[in-house]
Design a protein around this motif. Structure first.
Motif, short mmCIF file in Angstrom:
data_model
loop_
_atom_site.label_atom_id
_atom_site.label_comp_id
_atom_site.label_asym_id
_atom_site.label_seq_id
_atom_site.Cartn_x
_atom_site.Cartn_y
_atom_site.Cartn_z
N LEU A 189 34.60 35.21 36.82
CA LEU A 189 35.94 34.55 37.31
C LEU A 189 37.00 35.74 37.02
CD1 LEU A 189 37.55 32.49 38.99
CD2 LEU A 189 37.46 31.40 36.83
N ARG A 192 34.74 36.09 42.61
CA ARG A 192 35.72 34.83 42.55
C ARG A 192 37.29 35.24 41.66
NH1 ARG A 192 33.28 31.09 38.87
NH2 ARG A 192 34.61 29.39 39.84
N ALA A 213 35.07 31.16 47.37
CA ALA A 213 35.21 30.42 46.04
C ALA A 213 36.59 30.96 45.31
CB ALA A 213 34.17 30.88 45.10
N SER A 214 37.36 31.80 46.01
CA SER A 214 38.56 32.30 45.69
C SER A 214 39.63 31.29 45.68
CB SER A 214 39.02 33.74 45.88
OG SER A 214 38.25 34.42 45.24
#
Length: 253
Positions: free
Chosen positions: A12, A40, A70-71
């Protein structure tokens, strides 16, 4: 007010304030893509104003969010001005404040609008007609995202107020009350909004600060998280000939 992000195990990245530096964001996103497909990313807000190409930054962020579900985008206080303007909800006093204090002139110039005040309605129509997705991206932005053990916001949290009761205004604007607080929050806070004194990302027991004044310094910073921990940072640097490179920075042990 809180938003829970499901963990997926992927790396992430949290990117600090961009402020119209499309050149830096382009290189940083390319570096992230080269490390991992479908990465992400959490953009911590303040995409626009101050720097030279707010429009291109919004184009890049919109494209990334379309391709990577998912970002997420966190709404910064500068982004709020543009969102409210495009929704025709910006009060006259806030419109003047955006122009006089917050660098709106450069952002609007990136849309080809040299004199927005000559006809504000026409300015709005031009942006909405040419780039309708920009309003949509800003309207879909959140104020806070939680992924244990971190929460991601633009400005910070009001101390001793439960996460679910934090105000949107504080999440976008708070400064000293948050920055000077030494106690623990419900989650370790990852934020931008206030440029760090060192010009580097700064790590404290209760927060991680990622605004490294990119539009002036050329250093756009991302924090990299793996398996629920801060792994390291990435930082852009601009050489004398204008070449943008990305270098890793170690996180404190």
């Amino acid at each position: 007010m809180s938003g829970q992000v499901p963990a997926t195990g992927r790396r992430l990245y949290a990117i600090g304030d961009i402020h119209g530096r499309a050149d830096l964001l382009d290189r940083l996103l390319a570096h992230i893509r080269s490390a991992e497909e479908g990465s992400r990313v959490i953009f911590l807000g303040d995409l626009i104003d101050c720097g030279p190409d707010s429009r291109a930054v919004l184009d890049m962020v919109a494209a990334h969010l379309r391709e990577n579900s998912a970002s997420h985008l966190i709404l910064g206080n500068h982004d709020w001005f543009l969102r409210e303007f495009l929704l025709d909800r910006l009060a006259a006093d806030d419109l003047r404040r955006w122009i006089d204090q917050y660098g709106a002139t450069g952002a609007l110039l990136s849309y080809g609008i040299a004199d927005p005040a000559a006809d504000w309605a026409a300015t709005r129509r031009r942006i909405l007609g040419g780039w309708p997705g920009h309003r949509d991206v800003l309207c879909a932005a959140r104020h806070i995202l939680v992924e244990e053990p971190f929460c991601f916001v633009h400005a910070g949290l009001r101390p001793q107020v439960p996460l679910a009761m934090q105000s949107a205004e504080d999440l976008m604007w708070i400064k000293a009350e948050f920055l000077d607080y030494r106690g623990a929050f419900e989650h370790r806070v990852v934020h931008g909004h206030t440029p760090t004194a060192s010009g580097l990302p700064e790590v404290y027991p209760n927060r991680i600060a990622l605004d490294t004044h990119a539009f002036k310094s050329g250093h756009l910073t991302a924090a990299v998280f793996e398996e629920g921990r801060l792994s390291h940072f990435l930082r852009t640097t601009v050489s004398a000939d204008g070449t943008v490179t990305v270098e890793p920075l170690a996180a404190p042990a």
